[in-house]
Design a protein around this motif. Structure first.
Motif, short mmCIF file in Angstrom:
data_model
loop_
_atom_site.label_atom_id
_atom_site.label_comp_id
_atom_site.label_asym_id
_atom_site.label_seq_id
_atom_site.Cartn_x
_atom_site.Cartn_y
_atom_site.Cartn_z
N SER A 5 49.28 0.37 -52.82
CA SER A 5 49.17 1.35 -51.75
C SER A 5 47.72 1.49 -51.29
N GLN A 6 46.80 1.55 -52.23
CA GLN A 6 45.38 1.70 -51.87
C GLN A 6 44.86 0.47 -51.12
N LEU A 7 45.27 -0.72 -51.52
CA LEU A 7 44.87 -1.94 -50.81
C LEU A 7 45.38 -1.93 -49.38
N ILE A 8 46.64 -1.54 -49.20
CA ILE A 8 47.22 -1.49 -47.85
C ILE A 8 46.47 -0.47 -46.99
N LYS A 9 46.18 0.69 -47.56
CA LYS A 9 45.47 1.72 -46.80
C LYS A 9 44.05 1.27 -46.45
N THR A 10 43.38 0.63 -47.40
CA THR A 10 41.99 0.22 -47.19
C THR A 10 41.87 -0.92 -46.18
N TYR A 11 42.70 -1.96 -46.33
CA TYR A 11 42.53 -3.17 -45.53
C TYR A 11 43.39 -3.24 -44.28
N VAL A 12 44.34 -2.31 -44.14
CA VAL A 12 45.19 -2.33 -42.95
C VAL A 12 45.25 -0.95 -42.29
N VAL A 13 45.86 0.01 -42.93
CA VAL A 13 46.14 1.30 -42.28
C VAL A 13 44.88 1.97 -41.76
N SER A 14 43.81 1.99 -42.55
CA SER A 14 42.58 2.64 -42.09
C SER A 14 41.98 1.96 -40.87
N LYS A 15 42.33 0.70 -40.64
CA LYS A 15 41.79 -0.04 -39.50
C LYS A 15 42.66 0.01 -38.26
N VAL A 16 43.96 0.35 -38.44
CA VAL A 16 44.88 0.29 -37.31
C VAL A 16 45.51 1.62 -36.90
N ASP A 17 45.54 2.59 -37.81
CA ASP A 17 46.24 3.83 -37.52
C ASP A 17 45.56 4.60 -36.39
N HIS A 18 46.36 4.97 -35.39
CA HIS A 18 45.89 5.69 -34.20
C HIS A 18 44.79 4.91 -33.47
N ARG A 19 44.95 3.59 -33.45
CA ARG A 19 44.00 2.71 -32.75
C ARG A 19 44.73 1.91 -31.67
N ASN A 20 43.94 1.31 -30.81
CA ASN A 20 44.44 0.35 -29.84
C ASN A 20 44.25 -1.03 -30.46
N LEU A 21 45.34 -1.72 -30.74
CA LEU A 21 45.25 -3.01 -31.42
C LEU A 21 44.46 -4.04 -30.62
N ASN A 22 44.57 -3.99 -29.30
CA ASN A 22 43.86 -4.96 -28.46
C ASN A 22 42.36 -4.72 -28.44
N LEU A 23 41.95 -3.45 -28.49
CA LEU A 23 40.54 -3.12 -28.29
C LEU A 23 39.79 -2.75 -29.56
N ASP A 24 40.46 -2.07 -30.48
CA ASP A 24 39.77 -1.45 -31.61
C ASP A 24 39.85 -2.20 -32.94
N VAL A 25 40.75 -3.15 -33.05
CA VAL A 25 41.03 -3.77 -34.35
C VAL A 25 40.44 -5.17 -34.40
N GLU A 26 39.37 -5.29 -35.18
CA GLU A 26 38.63 -6.55 -35.24
C GLU A 26 39.53 -7.73 -35.62
N PHE A 27 40.42 -7.54 -36.59
CA PHE A 27 41.21 -8.69 -37.04
C PHE A 27 42.33 -9.09 -36.06
N MET A 28 42.48 -8.35 -34.97
CA MET A 28 43.43 -8.74 -33.93
C MET A 28 42.74 -9.36 -32.72
N GLN A 29 41.42 -9.41 -32.72
CA GLN A 29 40.69 -9.97 -31.59
C GLN A 29 41.05 -11.45 -31.42
N GLY A 30 41.25 -11.85 -30.16
CA GLY A 30 41.57 -13.24 -29.84
C GLY A 30 43.03 -13.60 -30.05
N ARG A 31 43.87 -12.62 -30.38
CA ARG A 31 45.30 -12.86 -30.59
C ARG A 31 46.09 -12.03 -29.57
#
Length: 136
Positions: free
Chosen positions: A67-93
Motif C-alpha cells: 500500500s505504501q509503495l502504491i501511494k508513494t510511487y503512483v497515488v501521490s503523483k496522480v491523485d487530483h492531477r491532470n495526467l496530460n499536464l501534471d504527471v511526469e511519467f505520463m509525458q509523451g504518452r
C-alpha cells in the motif's frame, strides 16, 4: 505460487488526443474524450504481486508495504492531477487507460522486493472499462 492484490483509489483528469493530429482527427477518433476542457475519472487501481509464502511471516508480501509503495510511487503523483499536464511519467504518452496501466507498472515494478514480483496492474477507468497489464 500465491497472489496478493491491493486496491487503491484516486481521481484524475485527462483528455485523449494525438498531438500530431488535427483537432478534427482527434475528435473523430477519441470523440468526447478529446474535449479541450478535459474530463475526469474515479480510478480503481488493483496491484497484484506473486511469490511464495515466507515461512517467517506467512506473507507473500507485506500488504502495508505494498500500500505504501502504491501511494508513494503512483497515488501521490496522480491523485487530483491532470495526467496530460501534471504527471511526469505520463509525458509523451497518449493518456489512454492502456498506456496509464503500463506506466504504473513501470513505476512500481522496481520497488517490489523480498522474493515477490509484480504480477498484474488492473486499472478501472469506469465501472465498465478496465485494462489489465501483466508486463512485457
Amino acid at each position: 505460487m500465491i497472489y496478493l492484490t491491493r486496491k487503491e483509489h484516486f481521481n484524475a483528469a485527462h483528455k485523449l488526443y494525438n498531438p500530431a493530429w488535427s483537432r478534427e482527427e482527434n475528435e473523430a477518433v477519441f470523440g468526447l474524450c478529446a474535449n479541450e476542457n478535459w474530463h475526469g475519472h474515479n480510478y480503481e487501481l488493483y496491484v497484484t504481486v506473486k511469490g511464495t509464502i515466507s515461512p517467517e511471516t506467512g506473507f507473500v508480501y507485506d500488504a502495508k508495504k505494498l500500500s505504501q509503495l502504491i501511494k508513494t510511487y503512483v497515488v501521490s503523483k496522480v491523485d487530483h492531477r491532470n495526467l496530460n499536464l501534471d504527471v511526469e511519467f505520463m509525458q509523451g504518452r497518449i493518456c489512454t487507460t492502456e498506456n496509464f496501466a503500463m506506466a504504473i507498472w513501470d513505476q512500481l515494478a522496481p520497488h517490489i522486493d523480498g522474493g515477490a514480483s509484480l504480477h498484474c496492474i488492473k486499472l478501472m477507468e469506469t465501472e465498465r472499462i478496465y485494462v489489465e497489464y501483466y508486463g512485457k
